[in-house]
Design an enzyme around this catalytic site. Structure first.
Site, PDB file in Angstrom:
ATOM      1  N   LYS B  77     -31.788 -97.169 -25.390  1.00  0.00           N
ATOM      2  CA  LYS B  77     -30.790 -98.266 -25.696  1.00  0.00           C
ATOM      3  C   LYS B  77     -29.781 -97.771 -26.307  1.00  0.00           C
ATOM      4  CE  LYS B  77     -31.105-102.857 -27.582  1.00  0.00           C
ATOM      5  NZ  LYS B  77     -31.862-104.090 -28.137  1.00  0.00           N
ATOM      6  N   SER B 152     -32.181-108.535 -25.979  1.00  0.00           N
ATOM      7  CA  SER B 152     -31.163-107.781 -25.973  1.00  0.00           C
ATOM      8  C   SER B 152     -31.456-106.473 -25.341  1.00  0.00           C
ATOM      9  CB  SER B 152     -30.417-107.454 -27.339  1.00  0.00           C
ATOM     10  OG  SER B 152     -31.267-106.671 -28.090  1.00  0.00           O
ATOM     11  N   SER B 176     -36.302-108.724 -28.697  1.00  0.00           N
ATOM     12  CA  SER B 176     -35.337-108.094 -27.941  1.00  0.00           C
ATOM     13  C   SER B 176     -36.106-106.915 -27.095  1.00  0.00           C
ATOM     14  CB  SER B 176     -34.182-107.608 -28.841  1.00  0.00           C
ATOM     15  OG  SER B 176     -33.333-108.363 -29.056  1.00  0.00           O
TER      16      SER B 176
END
EC number: 6.3.5.7
Lengths: 95, 487
Positions: B77, B152, B176
């Site tokens: 990420k 997210s 997330s």
């Protein structure tokens, strides 16, 4: 109905030094009013005598020797800055 | 069966025996990514050159120097800092930012022999649940590209679901990791707060943030967590507790497991078909010897707003570091320092980020601090106590991971009631610091549904074992999106 005016938006944006257009101020004024309205349900809860929780897992006094280590490369770090001079980060005029 | 459809555990067996070289696997992976990215856009940056060079280097490594993730491709990420590789947080503010150090999890992955194949898309600064607030454009759900992957960590979930990588890292501040895992039909773990070092994870809500792990099977997830968990001198909130052998916990035996099912988790706002799917999953667990009972969590309905106040307050403090002077985006339109701050942030931050900073500033201001921020912290205590009571009598708390399946693009999750139900499911694990795992448990209208298993602090082993037992008894994890056919 909660109100949060454009002036309120500017008041808080100035604290955190975020510039906003007039349009932004209008949008955020409506959105933040909604948020304030929605979090007002927290007032229903009786919190008398309840301690605030600041950390999800109890931990006390995590200490280590204060010794410098893994020093990062000064030149490489300075390279990330927009402007530099003599090993220092150069910023726009203060006034 | 192609290499990229294999699990990390299967790849390990081939790589360690030398039946496949790291270079072969890496080339295959990069080819798959190139083809798949046109359809889903999970990556912000594909590290083609770095990965290729590293693969060649690993192929030279002596057999006794091969770590537990030797040669395995992993996606990261883009809010986890990677030395000499851009880390953007999906924000214009950090569009060209190249960190000078590695996050601890990156050092650990490297030591284990993993290959970082690139940086994955996300909501800007991890604020969102659709990956649509990314400065670099959104990611599409591999199961149906008219839908979001969740967020997210949407890129991290989509990349694993689409077969681009077997493993990826995400972060979870309020769901997330788990929600995108559910939306994309993969396994996602948010471990106990402090189980994984946060050093090098860009801070959002520091008392809530955790690095999390994505995979296609529970076994792979256990393998990945085992590598990146542990104490770190650079993160004083990381736990000194020993990291267990998670894989050894996968016995598949859950006879007598006590499962609590909060009534709110299958109630108002939760899609009826999602609720029915989760009830079926509970029956599977019962058939394996678990005992499921309904419980009440008296304060859980306040979790969403409690979370919103606390996370925004912490975010406004954490994001104040982005000033455009030391690194990151810098405005061209400033005559003095004051203007430089205002305009850099005006031009560099997206609307969602600005909104949360402004709301957090309001909540932390002298007039509202006690009645909003500190009050939320007190209610956080009450929510945690509710869970503590339940865990006195139960081993796990189970419910859906999300209230619905993936949202359509541009429709941020429908009405307020659904939003609220989603947050009731997602945020308690962060507010209470507890670990929670999402595993695929079925489909509604051809979109995946996730089963959320929440546990006792530092008891990831039980979560993995329950997830593994469920996985062995079902075959949802074996279904693959059509996008992967021909890969």
């Amino acid at each position: 109905m909660t109100t949060f005016s454009k002036d309120d938006v500017k008041y808080f944006a100035d604290f955190v030094r975020i510039g906003l257009s007039e349009e932004d101020k209008g949008n955020f004024s409506a959105q933040i009013a909604d948020l304030i309205e929605s979090v007002s349900n927290l007032k229903e809860v009786d919190v008398t005598g309840v301690e605030p929780m600041t950390h999800p897992v109890p931990m006390i006094n995590i200490l280590r020797e204060d010794q410098p280590k893994d020093i990062l490369d000064r030149e490489k770090m300075l390279a990330s800055a927009e402007d530099q001079e003599d090993g220092l980060i150069k910023v726009p005029d203060i006034l | 069966m192609t290499l990229t459809s294999k699990t990390a555990a299967e790849l390990q067996a081939l790589l360690q025996k030398g039946e496949v070289t790291v270079t072969e696997l890496t080339n295959e992976t990069l080819k798959t990514i190139e083809k798949t990215e046109e359809q889903i856009h999970a990556f912000i940056h594909v590290a083609k050159e770095e990965a290729t060079a590293r693969a060649e280097q690993l192929d030279q490594a002596p057999a006794d120097a091969r770590g537990p993730l030797f040669g395995v491709p992993v996606g990261i990420k883009d809010n986890i800092v990677t030395k000499d590789m851009t880390t953007t947080c999906a924000s214009k503010m950090l569009e060209d930012f190249v960190p000078v150090y590695n996050a601890t999890v990156m050092d650990k992955l490297e030591a284990a022999g993993a290959i970082n194949v690139g940086k994955l898309n996300m909501d800007e600064f991890a604020m969102g649940s659709t990956t649509e607030t990314s400065f670099f454009g959104n990611t599409l759900n591999p199961w149906n590209t008219d839908y979001v992957p969740g967020g997210s960590s949407g890129g991290s979930a989509a990349a694993v679901a689409a077969g681009e990588v077997p493993l990826s890292l995400g972060s979870d501040t309020g769901g997330s990791v788990r929600q995108p895992a559910a939306f994309c039909g993969v396994v996602g773990m948010k471990p106990t707060y402090g189980r994984i070092s946060r050093f090098g994870l860009t801070a959002f809500g520091s008392s809530l943030d955790s690095v999390g792990t994505f995979s296609r099977t529970v076994e792979d997830n256990a393998l990945l967590l085992g590598v990146i968990a542990g104490e770190d001198d650079n993160d004083s909130s990381s736990s000194a507790k020993q990291v267990p052998d998670y894989k050894a916990a996968l016995t598949g035996d859950i006879k007598g497991l006590k499962v609590a099912v909060p009534s709110a988790y299958l109630g108002e706002g939760v899609d009826a078909e999602v609720a029915a799917t989760v009830k079926e999953a509970l029956k599977v667990l019962e058939s394996l010897g678990a005992v499921c009972e309904e419980v009440e969590l008296p304060h859980v309905q306040y979790a969403p707003t409690t979370y919103y106040v606390i996370s925004s307050s912490e975010a406004q403090s954490n994001l104040s570091r982005f000033d455009g002077l030391r690194y990151g985006y810098h405005t061209e339109n400033a005559e003095n320092l004051e203007q430089a701050y205002f305009r850099t942030r005006q031009e560099g931050f997206g609307d969602e980020v600005k909104k949360r900073i402004l709301f957090g500033t309001y909540a932390m201001s002298a007039d509202h601090h006690e009645d909003l921020y500190v009050r939320a912290q007190r209610i956080r205590t009450l929510i945690a106590q509710d869970f503590d009571k339940v865990f006195e009598n139960y081993d796990v708390v189970i419910g859906p991971t999300a209230a619905t399946t993936a949202f359509k693009l541009g429709e941020t999750g429908g009405d307020q009631l659904v939003h609220y139900a989603n947050d009731v499911l997602a945020v308690p694990a962060n507010l209470t610091g507890r670990p929670a795992l999402s595993v695929p448990c079925g489909f509604v209208n051809e979109l995946p549904v996730g089963l959320q298993i929440m546990g006792k602090h530092f008891d990831e082993e039980t979560l993995y074992n329950v997830g593994h037992a469920y996985e062995q008894a079902t075959d949802f994890h074996k279904r693959t999106p059509a996008i992967r056919e021909g890969n």
